[in-house]
Design a protein around this motif. Structure first.
Motif, PDB file in Angstrom:
ATOM      1  N   ALA A 574       0.830  -1.209   0.000  1.00  6.60           N
ATOM      2  CA  ALA A 574       0.000   0.000   0.000  1.00  6.60           C
ATOM      3  C   ALA A 574       0.863   1.257   0.000  1.00  6.60           C
ATOM      4  N   VAL A 575       1.981   1.236   0.739  1.00  9.30           N
ATOM      5  CA  VAL A 575       2.890   2.392   0.769  1.00  9.30           C
ATOM      6  C   VAL A 575       3.493   2.629  -0.608  1.00  9.30           C
ATOM      7  N   TYR A 576       3.925   1.570  -1.269  1.00 12.16           N
ATOM      8  CA  TYR A 576       4.543   1.716  -2.585  1.00 12.16           C
ATOM      9  C   TYR A 576       3.527   2.060  -3.675  1.00 12.16           C
ATOM     10  N   THR A 577       2.267   1.645  -3.493  1.00  7.78           N
ATOM     11  CA  THR A 577       1.268   1.784  -4.555  1.00  7.78           C
ATOM     12  C   THR A 577       0.565   3.131  -4.537  1.00  7.78           C
ATOM     13  N   THR A 578       0.374   3.709  -3.376  1.00  8.66           N
ATOM     14  CA  THR A 578      -0.402   4.936  -3.299  1.00  8.66           C
ATOM     15  C   THR A 578       0.263   6.073  -4.057  1.00  8.66           C
ATOM     16  N   ALA A 579      -0.573   6.975  -4.547  1.00 10.58           N
ATOM     17  CA  ALA A 579      -0.067   8.195  -5.201  1.00 10.58           C
ATOM     18  C   ALA A 579      -0.009   9.357  -4.218  1.00 10.58           C
TER      19      ALA A 579
END
Length: 796
Positions: A574-579
């Motif tokens: 989730a940390v890597y995917t969020t914008a």
């Protein structure tokens, strides 16, 4: 039917058959031949793997004086050898630490060079199986082929210091001693079925006697034979103890140990001789008791059984039930009630519900693709996380043809050996010991390519034993009366088979050689944290590189190769995917407030509650979360290659149980781009107009923005990798160049990635390409390390 043809169809070979030329029998010459075959098996298996050395002669594969390794798990054992994290105390860690201490060589160097030598040991086990069955030359061929089998060799090359090195080794050795002891005394299932359907009216009428190695029919009755069999007592005891210790190395061995412990009494009762079954059951206790119950309490009753069987007086006479009317301790031991009492704890241990539950969970971990339910979720609305299994290459399902090719490049040869094994199962009792390996091999269709390694011993032993029998049958007719010439030709024919059959496998070695599992640039970043962060700091990274962080940074990680399911998978994703950098920061700090334990974040939450928590953490109206300690976020170029899976996990919706993910692809090398026009050209497609082009090189990053909404984004790596420098490897380099062409050591970069807007705007991309002081990320993340290809941020 001639005797030669009968032996070809219904072979009866044993470790004590002098005529077979077994490893344990025959004259000095036969033992010398067997020893030479054993030595050649080890040498050829190691030498073939060392052919890979030129592919590691690359400065980018070394950090300081430490060679980078080829598998993530190797760093887990290195960290454990250095006393860090939960790998400490595991036999793999202890082995690396002990060898380092004794030799004065760094553990990392041990972990790099040890695999070729350890991976030759399964070849030794395969050789001993064949030699024990009277075919040392077949053992030489089978051992080398098993060691070089693609499913095993590709996972045990230089730098692959992992449990795969011992999984196959122990699986081959675990049943070796009891099989060589018992198999010559058993009827084949074919004969047992014949005796059942056509019982003899008088002894010796209508049935085929079981021919023991000494020639006595259908029993181990006479005192001299029974006494000679006691030589197996001590190997059985030792084998059982070692088998118990093997279970500490990998979770597979408790299941194999239970099969081998129970198959012994089953074979004795079903296929054993009419007379002396109780004595055989007592012999079997010497193996099964320590195997399942360990040194205490299993070893001492097993030792007592061995002492009684070895030293108690015997008689040649049998009672009507087929048992000796012995007295004293031996009579007490062979009493039905005593045997039942001794076998009862073996049975209870084998049926341990905890072990069976672990077996089912392990199987589900390999085969489950839908999702991982959280055991801590609220009742009524279970919390389901995306399953990590679908992204792990080694557990991805394979086709039947791929399963065959993972053993040998000719699928027809593998299929032929499998068919012969199925037939031999009914004529050779020794094949019962390979059943679990064969089943694991077939399960690779559902459990992934890693399981194909278990097919190599079964296929190669069957192939070489049967090929050896067929060759002997033909040679006996061609060279009839010329035994001396036949003996002289046998070694040369064997070596011809070894090199002829192993050559296709050797040609695959460059394809196995993938270099380090992660880049030197990321290793530099993690090493930086070792001296520039608090000792209780937590590193946020993708789980693949968690073990490497343990080794290089000596810091805790939010996920790693053992903690990569459920919350440990979702939160970093989730940390890597969020914008939204603020949302990424909130996730990290909220987890820190829960003790940096991902499971605590979702404890007691339902699916709706978990989704609401994510919504609250992304709410910009909420205050920033305060949490103790230091947290660091690692982003790198190589992370982008896994981005398809990361975005799928990170965009997971707990209520709908769906993940939209994002689009990206690793492109073929035949691609050109123009940074002035933003046009990307390919040989196979029309020109593509890029929205952005990002170029990575050792000199730095360059970003070209063409303001084209909706177009694709491209990231290129212009770094080249230079092979060569070690003159001692010139001969091997020339060998591979002649075989595979001059481009095999070109080392040209092949990193060309295309992505959509969703992927481009994720944190894994933006934190890698934006300027450190960009107000978009500066309030939440502070750059502390940057070498172009890897960046590390401190979470503010």
């Amino acid at each position: 039917m001639s005797e030669q043809l009968r032996n070809l169809v219904f072979p009866r070979e044993s470790a004590f058959s002098a005529s077979a030329g077994g490893l344990f029998a025959g004259g000095r010459a036969s033992r010398a031949q067997a020893a030479l075959c054993l030595l050649l098996t080890l040498v050829l298996s190691v030498a073939a793997r060392l052919l890979e050395l030129p592919f590691w002669d690359n400065p980018s594969f070394v950090l300081g004086d430490e060679r980078l390794l080829a598998t993530h798990d190797a760093y887990h054992w290195l960290a454990g050898a250095e006393g860090f994290e939960f790998g400490a105390g595991h036999p793999m860690s202890e082995l690396a630490g002990m060898l380092s201490e004794k030799s004065g060589v760094a553990p990392a160097r041990i972990a790099f060079f040890l695999p070729p030598f350890m991976s030759a040991l399964p070849a030794l086990g395969v050789f001993l199986w064949c030699a024990g069955l009277g075919r040392p030359y077949a053992g030489l061929c089978a051992g080398v082929l098993c060691s070089l089998s693609p499913g095993f060799c590709a996972r045990t090359m230089l730098g692959f210091y992992d449990t795969d090195l011992v999984i196959l080794l122990f699986a081959v050795f675990l049943g070796l001693i009891p099989a060589l002891w018992l198999s010559p005394l058993l009827k084949s299932p074919f004969e047992a079925l014949g005796s059942l359907l056509f019982p003899a009216s008088r002894p010796g009428e209508g049935s085929v006697p079981v021919r023991c190695p000494d020639g006595s029919p259908d029993d181990i009755a006479d005192s001299e034979t029974a006494r000679s069999r006691t030589i197996w007592l001590w190997p059985l005891l030792l084998s059982g103890l070692l088998g118990y210790r093997m279970q500490e190395w990998h979770s597979l061995f408790p299941y194999l140990a239970r099969y081998y412990a129970l198959v012994l009494p089953c074979l004795i009762l079903a296929l054993g001789p009419k007379k002396g079954k109780r004595e055989l059951l007592a012999f079997a206790l010497c193996y099964s008791l320590p195997l399942l119950l360990g040194p205490f309490p299993g070893f001492f009753p097993a030792l007592a059984c061995a002492l009684v069987l070895r030293f108690a007086p015997r008689t040649d006479q049998f009672d009507p039930d087929g048992e000796r009317p012995v007295r004293g301790a031996l009579r007490l031991l062979l009493d039905k009630r005593t045997l039942c009492a001794l076998w009862l704890p073996v049975l209870l241990s084998a049926m341990d519900s905890a072990v069976l539950d672990n077996l089912l969970r392990s199987f589900a971990a390999y085969t489950q693709r839908g999702g991982d339910p959280s055991p801590l979720s609220a009742p009524g609305d279970p919390l389901i996380f995306p399953s990590v299994a679908q992204s792990i290459i080694e557990v991805q399902t394979i086709s039947f043809r791929e399963m065959l090719l993972y053993v040998y490049p000719s699928e027809w040869l593998t299929l032929l050996a499998m068919g012969v094994f199925a037939l031999r199962f009914f004529t050779m009792p020794v094949m019962f010991w390979f059943v679990p390996l064969f089943v694991l091999y077939l399960l690779s269709l559902h459990m992934g390519a890693r399981m194909t390694m278990f097919g190599a011993p079964v296929v190669m032993i069957t192939l070489c034993l049967e090929g050896g029998r067929l060759a002997e049958f033909v040679a006996a007719r061609v060279f009839a009366g010329r035994r001396r010439l036949l003996s002289a030709l046998r070694p040369g024919f064997c070596l011809l088979c070894v090199f002829g059959l192993s050559w296709p496998l050797i040609l695959y070695i460059p394809d196995y050689s993938q270099g380090p599992i992660f880049s030197r640039e990321q290793a530099e970043g993690l090493s930086f944290l070792k001296n520039n962060s608090a000792e209780d700091a937590v590193i946020w990274n993708w789980w693949d590189w968690g073990y490497a962080a343990h080794h290089f940074a000596r810091r805790r990680t939010i996920s790693d190769g053992a903690r990569h399911g459920g919350p440990s998978l979702f939160l970093p994703a989730a940390v890597y995917t969020t914008a939204d950098p603020r949302f990424a920061r909130q996730i990290v700090k909220y987890t820190a407030s829960k003790g940096d334990v991902p499971g605590n974040v979702f404890a007691g939450l339902s699916a709706r509650g978990a989704q609401r928590l994510m919504e609250e953490l992304s709410d910009k109206g909420k205050p920033l979360i305060k949490a103790p300690g230091e947290q660091y976020l690692v982003v790198g170029f190589e992370l982008l290659h896994l981005g398809l899976w990361i975005t799928r996990y990170g965009s997971w919706n707990f209520e709908t149980k769906r993940a939209p993910g994002a689009l990206m692809n690793n492109l073929a090398p035949a691609l050109e781009y123009n940074v002035e026009t933003g046009v990307v050209l390919s040989d196979e497609a029309k020109p593509i107009y890029a929205a952005t082009i990002s170029v990575f090189s050792p000199a730095g990053r360059e970003l070209f923005d063409f303001n084209r909404y909706g177009a694709y984004h491209f990231i290129f790596n212009s770094k080249t990798s230079v092979y060569g420098g070690d003159a001692s490897l010139d001969l091997l380099r020339d060998f591979w160049t002649r075989l595979r062409g001059p481009g095999i050591f070109s080392g040209l970069g092949n990193d060309k990635i295309v992505m959509d807007d969703v992927f481009y705007n994720t944190m894994m991309v933006q934190l890698l390409i934006r300027q450190p002081g960009d107000p978009f990320i500066a309030p939440y993340f502070k750059l502390v390390f940057d070498n172009t290809y890897t960046r590390i941020y401190k979470v503010l």
